[in-house]
Design a protein around this motif. Structure first.
Motif, mmCIF file in Angstrom:
data_model
loop_
_atom_site.group_PDB
_atom_site.id
_atom_site.type_symbol
_atom_site.label_atom_id
_atom_site.label_comp_id
_atom_site.label_asym_id
_atom_site.label_seq_id
_atom_site.Cartn_x
_atom_site.Cartn_y
_atom_site.Cartn_z
ATOM 1 N N ASN B 6 10.138 -92.702 35.750
ATOM 2 C CA ASN B 6 9.402 -92.009 36.829
ATOM 3 C C ASN B 6 8.393 -92.916 37.517
ATOM 4 O O ASN B 6 7.254 -92.537 37.756
ATOM 5 C CB ASN B 6 8.695 -90.769 36.281
ATOM 6 N N GLN B 23 9.437 -91.906 41.917
ATOM 7 C CA GLN B 23 10.085 -91.344 40.717
ATOM 8 C C GLN B 23 11.375 -92.090 40.348
ATOM 9 O O GLN B 23 12.428 -91.490 40.154
ATOM 10 C CB GLN B 23 10.383 -89.860 40.941
ATOM 11 N N THR B 25 13.695 -93.927 37.888
ATOM 12 C CA THR B 25 13.977 -94.059 36.459
ATOM 13 C C THR B 25 15.195 -94.939 36.309
ATOM 14 O O THR B 25 16.230 -94.702 36.921
ATOM 15 C CB THR B 25 14.223 -92.684 35.819
ATOM 16 N N GLY B 60 3.967 -93.417 36.355
ATOM 17 C CA GLY B 60 5.165 -93.671 35.564
ATOM 18 C C GLY B 60 4.921 -94.705 34.492
ATOM 19 O O GLY B 60 3.809 -95.234 34.355
#
Lengths: 383, 222
Positions: B6, B23, B25, B60
């Motif tokens: 994230n 975001q 990942t 994140g």
């Protein structure tokens, strides 16, 4: 990070790196040594002043010569003396003096000593003032001999039987009236053992004035008084010239020690200046590349600071050396005046200013980049 | 292994806010040859900088070999980068005042590798990349392809498990591009993990898989 590593990044040439490292080290040593020597030099100057100005501040003594032989009246002498001393409120008075007639002088001396707050017993007084020694080497006497005046110099002892001696005697400022002439001799004190004097052997017998201004004042007063009484003044010296000579000697002796560090400082500064001109100024791009090559921000800022250290040191060293040298020779205002009237001196002055400005400017320009590096605000490029 | 969870990166100014990554990942395993593609402004370089520990995400978590990068001090981060990641850039990013030899030895100096060992390492990589004769030349005196090979040599001597390349062939012609990509393949075959950014599909297809970035998001992996 180590200085060597930083220098390796600045100077890719090993020989240059070694030379710069040595010069930086030498500069630190020389600057420190110069600083210490300079303080010592100032200390010597101060010590010279202390010795000369401490217990020997503008010390005067006056010979009472031939007073009684000429029929002088001791009461008159005392009265005159007392009156005059009262008028010298800013000066401290202690007395020891030369005299001629033993008997009468003994009495006078005792009275004067009492006036000065020094109590001496009659018997002690008698023995204290006995023991005349003709001190042929007393410069104070030479003028009188030349004038054909007989005098005696007495080696004196105080009530504790401590030797005071001719060289350490002070005078009591007094004006005497003689029928024919008056000899007032303000003489220079010979400082053979200033340490002993400083230890207080004759401390309580010193006549002191605080400053040259007082000495001038005192001398003027004497001359005025002599004129008023119609007296001749024969041979006036004072301690100012001796002070100056001693201080100059002290400064020159300190300066001899000072010369070599200054020469070394000059060599180090020249070398540093050469090295600083060849060093590469690390810019933002190079800093970013170095980061990507595995250097830490600490390394980079260290290199940056090292680079500027070299420049700062060279400017600082030259400035320091130049300032110190000039300070020794002349006062700042004299230097400025001489700079104004001398283009060469003016040029040196401008170089000094430029160096100072250069290193200040370099330091100011460096700090924001160093701060940014340390604050992790560097990235290679943004989109 | 590289793990991004994230990851969001925002750039804020006095009157603006730009979200370069949103975001994201992503997992990159050891030994992978991952290619990141996207248009200009998609966040490729930002992603690369975060992976390369040159920049920190706004939000994140980023794990590099199970080390949470976020928790590290700047100094430790620099140390980690030195041990783990080396870079190759589109603009070569060579030090213009250093010779080829001196550019290549830069990371070795940072690692305090000196003397014979350093010389041996540099000689070996120069021979391998056929740039031995350029040893004493400055970046301004050699071609783009040669400069990029020098940059790769510099990245290689860092001996890190991860190599991050940002448009390494962007400024090169086709012949030189192929040569550079062959080098990356050989580095990959030696076990290095390569993360390569490119807008060129031909370049991206050289990798094991392609990560498509669009407006700060991962659009797809293929």
């Amino acid at each position: 990070m180590c200085l060597w590593y930083a220098l390796c990044q600045l100077y890719k040439n090993k020989i240059q790196t070694i030379i710069t490292a040595v010069m930086i080290t030498l500069s630190f040593i020389v600057i420190t040594y110069s600083g210490i020597t300079y303080l010592q030099f100032r200390g010597n100057e101060w010590k010279a002043r202390e010795v000369v100005e401490g217990d020997f501040k503008n010390i005067y003594h006056i010979n009472l010569i031939n007073y009684f032989a000429a029929g002088g009246n001791e009461l008159y002498l005392l009265n005159e003396l007392y009156q005059w001393m009262q008028n010298q409120s800013e000066l401290k008075w202690y007395g020891l003096y030369y005299y001629y007639d033993e008997e009468k002088i003994l009495y006078v001396s005792g009275q004067i000593l009492k006036m000065c707050g020094i109590e001496v017993e009659k018997e002690e007084e008698k023995s204290a003032w006995v023991g005349c020694n003709r001190q042929a080497d007393i410069p104070v006497g030479s003028e009188f001999e030349d004038a054909g005046i007989e005098f005696e110099v007495v080696s004196c002892l105080d009530k504790n039987s401590r030797f005071i001696g001719h060289a350490y005697t002070t005078g009591l400022a007094a004006l005497i009236s003689l029928d024919d002439y008056v000899i007032v001799d303000l003489d220079v004190m010979i400082q053979e053992n200033p340490a002993e004097i400083g230890n207080g052997i004759v401390n309580n017998l010193y006549y002191e004035v605080e400053t040259d201004r007082d000495a001038d004042f005192f001398e003027k007063k004497l001359r005025d008084k002599a004129d008023e009484l119609g007296l001749d003044i024969y041979g006036i010296n004072n301690l100012k010239s001796l002070f100056k000579a001693n201080a100059r000697d002290a400064m020159e002796k300190a300066g001899e020690k000072y010369l070599m560090p200054l020469v070394l400082a000059l060599c180090a500064c020249v070398a540093l200046c050469v090295c600083s001109m060849q060093s590469y100024h690390i810019n933002r791009h190079d800093s970013s590349v170095m980061l990507s090559c595995g250097m830490t921000r600490r390394d980079i800022s260290g290199i940056y600071m090292c680079e500027n250290l070299i420049k700062i040191l060279s400017g600082y060293s030259l400035s320091l050396m130049y300032w110190v040298r000039k300070n020794r020779e002349m006062k700042l205002e004299t230097f400025i005046i001489s700079s104004y009237y001398s283009w060469l001196e003016y040029l040196k002055y401008m170089i000094l200013i430029c160096f100072g400005l250069c290193f200040v400017f370099t330091a100011l320009c460096s700090m924001p980049v160093i701060i940014k590096i340390r604050k992790n605000k560097f990235i290679l490029y943004r989109e | 292994m590289i793990k991004l969870k994230n990851i969001t990166k925002e750039y804020r100014g006095a009157s603006y806010k730009t979200t370069a990554l949103n975001q994201v990942t992503l997992d990159i395993k050891d030994g992978d040859f991952a290619c990141v593609m996207g248009k200009s402004g998609s966040g490729k370089s930002t992603l690369l900088h975060i992976i390369g520990c040159m920049d920190m995400p706004s939000e994140g978590e980023y794990y590099l070999d199970d080390i949470c990068v976020k928790d590290l001090s700047p100094y430790k981060l620099d140390r980690l980068r030195r041990e783990k990641i080396s870079f190759v850039f589109q603009g070569y990013e060579l030090m213009s005042r250093y010779t080829v030899w001196e550019n290549i030895e830069l990371p070795l100096n940072a690692k305090r590798i000196r003397g014979k060992k350093k010389r041996t390492i540099i000689k070996d990589i120069m021979e391998r990349l056929e740039i031995t004769e350029l040893k004493d030349k400055y970046p301004g005196q050699i071609s783009g392809g040669e400069q990029q090979r020098v940059a790769i040599a510099r990245a290689y001597v860092m001996d890190t498990p991860y190599i991050v390349a940002d448009e390494p062939t962007g400024a090169l012609d086709e012949a030189n591009s192929d040569r550079i990509l062959d080098l990356f393949e050989s580095l990959h075959n030696e076990g290095k993990t390569i993360i390569l950014v490119s807008h060129d599909m031909d370049v991206a297809q050289r990798g094991d898989y392609i990560i498509n970035l669009q407006d700060g998001h991962i659009k797809e992996e293929k």
